[in-house]
Design a protein around this motif. Structure first.
Motif, PDB file in Angstrom:
ATOM      1  N   GLN A 165       1.070   2.927 -10.581  1.00  0.00           N
ATOM      2  CA  GLN A 165      -0.037   2.761  -9.642  1.00  0.00           C
ATOM      3  C   GLN A 165       0.432   3.029  -8.225  1.00  0.00           C
ATOM      4  O   GLN A 165       1.626   3.002  -7.942  1.00  0.00           O
ATOM      5  CB  GLN A 165      -0.628   1.365  -9.736  1.00  0.00           C
ATOM      6  CG  GLN A 165       0.286   0.295  -9.218  1.00  0.00           C
ATOM      7  CD  GLN A 165      -0.292  -1.084  -9.431  1.00  0.00           C
ATOM      8  OE1 GLN A 165      -0.902  -1.349 -10.445  1.00  0.00           O
ATOM      9  NE2 GLN A 165      -0.076  -1.952  -8.475  1.00  0.00           N
ATOM     10  N   GLU A 177      -9.262   3.120 -14.441  1.00  0.00           N
ATOM     11  CA  GLU A 177      -9.782   2.892 -13.092  1.00  0.00           C
ATOM     12  C   GLU A 177      -9.898   1.392 -12.854  1.00  0.00           C
ATOM     13  O   GLU A 177     -10.573   0.697 -13.604  1.00  0.00           O
ATOM     14  CB  GLU A 177     -11.158   3.557 -12.954  1.00  0.00           C
ATOM     15  CG  GLU A 177     -11.659   3.655 -11.541  1.00  0.00           C
ATOM     16  CD  GLU A 177     -10.855   4.607 -10.682  1.00  0.00           C
ATOM     17  OE1 GLU A 177     -10.689   4.299  -9.487  1.00  0.00           O
ATOM     18  OE2 GLU A 177     -10.408   5.636 -11.183  1.00  0.00           O
ATOM     19  N   PRO A 217      -0.277   8.562  -4.037  1.00  0.00           N
ATOM     20  CA  PRO A 217      -1.037   9.083  -2.894  1.00  0.00           C
ATOM     21  C   PRO A 217      -2.224   9.920  -3.354  1.00  0.00           C
ATOM     22  O   PRO A 217      -2.234  10.449  -4.469  1.00  0.00           O
ATOM     23  CB  PRO A 217      -0.015   9.950  -2.157  1.00  0.00           C
ATOM     24  CG  PRO A 217       1.312   9.468  -2.609  1.00  0.00           C
ATOM     25  CD  PRO A 217       1.120   8.973  -3.998  1.00  0.00           C
ATOM     26  N   LYS A 218      -3.227  10.020  -2.506  1.00  0.00           N
ATOM     27  CA  LYS A 218      -4.470  10.702  -2.870  1.00  0.00           C
ATOM     28  C   LYS A 218      -4.290  12.206  -3.071  1.00  0.00           C
ATOM     29  O   LYS A 218      -5.089  12.835  -3.751  1.00  0.00           O
ATOM     30  CB  LYS A 218      -5.531  10.465  -1.793  1.00  0.00           C
ATOM     31  CG  LYS A 218      -5.894   9.023  -1.615  1.00  0.00           C
ATOM     32  CD  LYS A 218      -6.608   8.483  -2.821  1.00  0.00           C
ATOM     33  CE  LYS A 218      -7.005   7.040  -2.591  1.00  0.00           C
ATOM     34  NZ  LYS A 218      -7.489   6.410  -3.792  1.00  0.00           N
ATOM     35  N   GLU A 219      -3.245  12.800  -2.500  1.00  0.00           N
ATOM     36  CA  GLU A 219      -3.091  14.255  -2.629  1.00  0.00           C
ATOM     37  C   GLU A 219      -2.612  14.677  -4.015  1.00  0.00           C
ATOM     38  O   GLU A 219      -2.651  15.859  -4.349  1.00  0.00           O
ATOM     39  CB  GLU A 219      -2.145  14.810  -1.564  1.00  0.00           C
ATOM     40  CG  GLU A 219      -0.747  14.270  -1.621  1.00  0.00           C
ATOM     41  CD  GLU A 219      -0.509  13.173  -0.613  1.00  0.00           C
ATOM     42  OE1 GLU A 219       0.662  12.863  -0.374  1.00  0.00           O
ATOM     43  OE2 GLU A 219      -1.478  12.606  -0.082  1.00  0.00           O
ATOM     44  N   TYR A 220      -2.185  13.723  -4.840  1.00  0.00           N
ATOM     45  CA  TYR A 220      -1.751  14.040  -6.201  1.00  0.00           C
ATOM     46  C   TYR A 220      -2.896  13.787  -7.172  1.00  0.00           C
ATOM     47  O   TYR A 220      -3.566  12.764  -7.114  1.00  0.00           O
ATOM     48  CB  TYR A 220      -0.539  13.184  -6.593  1.00  0.00           C
ATOM     49  CG  TYR A 220       0.684  13.497  -5.780  1.00  0.00           C
ATOM     50  CD1 TYR A 220       1.449  14.617  -6.045  1.00  0.00           C
ATOM     51  CD2 TYR A 220       1.066  12.676  -4.728  1.00  0.00           C
ATOM     52  CE1 TYR A 220       2.568  14.914  -5.282  1.00  0.00           C
ATOM     53  CE2 TYR A 220       2.180  12.963  -3.971  1.00  0.00           C
ATOM     54  CZ  TYR A 220       2.923  14.083  -4.261  1.00  0.00           C
ATOM     55  OH  TYR A 220       4.028  14.380  -3.509  1.00  0.00           O
ATOM     56  N   ASP A 221      -3.100  14.742  -8.072  1.00  0.00           N
ATOM     57  CA  ASP A 221      -4.154  14.627  -9.071  1.00  0.00           C
ATOM     58  C   ASP A 221      -3.615  13.822 -10.253  1.00  0.00           C
ATOM     59  O   ASP A 221      -2.673  14.238 -10.925  1.00  0.00           O
ATOM     60  CB  ASP A 221      -4.598  16.015  -9.525  1.00  0.00           C
ATOM     61  CG  ASP A 221      -5.823  15.961 -10.411  1.00  0.00           C
ATOM     62  OD1 ASP A 221      -6.467  14.891 -10.482  1.00  0.00           O
ATOM     63  OD2 ASP A 221      -6.141  16.989 -11.035  1.00  0.00           O
ATOM     64  N   ALA A 222      -4.221  12.661 -10.498  1.00  0.00           N
ATOM     65  CA  ALA A 222      -3.721  11.756 -11.537  1.00  0.00           C
ATOM     66  C   ALA A 222      -3.892  12.357 -12.925  1.00  0.00           C
ATOM     67  O   ALA A 222      -3.042  12.156 -13.800  1.00  0.00           O
ATOM     68  CB  ALA A 222      -4.445  10.416 -11.444  1.00  0.00           C
ATOM     69  N   GLN A 247       0.796  -1.212   0.000  1.00  0.00           N
ATOM     70  CA  GLN A 247       0.000   0.000   0.000  1.00  0.00           C
ATOM     71  C   GLN A 247       0.835   1.272   0.000  1.00  0.00           C
ATOM     72  O   GLN A 247       0.446   2.258  -0.586  1.00  0.00           O
ATOM     73  CB  GLN A 247      -0.918   0.017   1.220  1.00  0.00           C
ATOM     74  CG  GLN A 247      -1.975  -1.047   1.170  1.00  0.00           C
ATOM     75  CD  GLN A 247      -2.818  -1.047   2.423  1.00  0.00           C
ATOM     76  OE1 GLN A 247      -2.511  -0.345   3.363  1.00  0.00           O
ATOM     77  NE2 GLN A 247      -3.863  -1.836   2.427  1.00  0.00           N
ATOM     78  N   GLY A 299      -7.024   0.839  -7.876  1.00  0.00           N
ATOM     79  CA  GLY A 299      -7.406   2.246  -7.922  1.00  0.00           C
ATOM     80  C   GLY A 299      -7.103   2.839  -9.285  1.00  0.00           C
ATOM     81  O   GLY A 299      -7.299   2.190 -10.311  1.00  0.00           O
ATOM     82  N   GLN A 300      -6.586   4.060  -9.312  1.00  0.00           N
ATOM     83  CA  GLN A 300      -6.270   4.712 -10.570  1.00  0.00           C
ATOM     84  C   GLN A 300      -4.885   4.281 -11.035  1.00  0.00           C
ATOM     85  O   GLN A 300      -3.923   4.350 -10.288  1.00  0.00           O
ATOM     86  CB  GLN A 300      -6.318   6.226 -10.423  1.00  0.00           C
ATOM     87  CG  GLN A 300      -7.720   6.764 -10.255  1.00  0.00           C
ATOM     88  CD  GLN A 300      -7.736   8.270 -10.251  1.00  0.00           C
ATOM     89  OE1 GLN A 300      -6.771   8.897  -9.828  1.00  0.00           O
ATOM     90  NE2 GLN A 300      -8.819   8.857 -10.696  1.00  0.00           N
TER      91      GLN A 300
END
Length: 113
Positions: free
Chosen positions: A49, A76, A52-57, A29, A81-82
């Motif tokens: 893959q 997706e 972290p969630k704070e980065y906009d893919a 993870q 995840g993304q």
């Protein structure tokens, strides 16, 4: 002759915490995974893959496409995840790009042949 070690710990109990406090043993993870997949012939696909969630893919994908002069897409996945997919072998370029953006090199795993 009695077995004393089974009195304190029952390995077959449903509620036994076998791993203790380390439930994330073997989990991936906390890492960012950069992989390469062979398509047909000399064509390859690079996947990224575990961001972290704070980065906009979407913004990262746009920056990758512009910087590396390749095409890419955002997929997706239920488990992962993304996932960012880029054409060609972009593993080292992605790794260098992410370390320049402030992500520690220890959290980036580069896989492939």
């Amino acid at each position: 002759m009695s077995v004393q070690n089974l009195n304190t710990f029952d390995p077959f109990a449903d509620e036994a915490d076998v791993l203790g406090s380390t439930k994330d043993v073997g989990s991936q993870q906390n890492y960012i995974h950069i992989r390469i997949q062979q398509r047909n012939g000399r064509k390859t696909l690079t996947t990224l893959q575990g961001l972290p969630k704070e980065y906009d893919a979407k913004k990262l994908l746009k920056a990758f496409k512009k910087e590396f002069a390749c095409n890419g897409t955002l997929v997706e996945d239920e488990e992962m995840g993304q996932v960012i997919q880029l054409q060609g072998d972009q593993r080292l370029k992605i790794s260098n790009f992410l370390t320049e953006e402030g992500i520690p090199k220890a959290t980036i795993k580069v896989h492939g042949f």
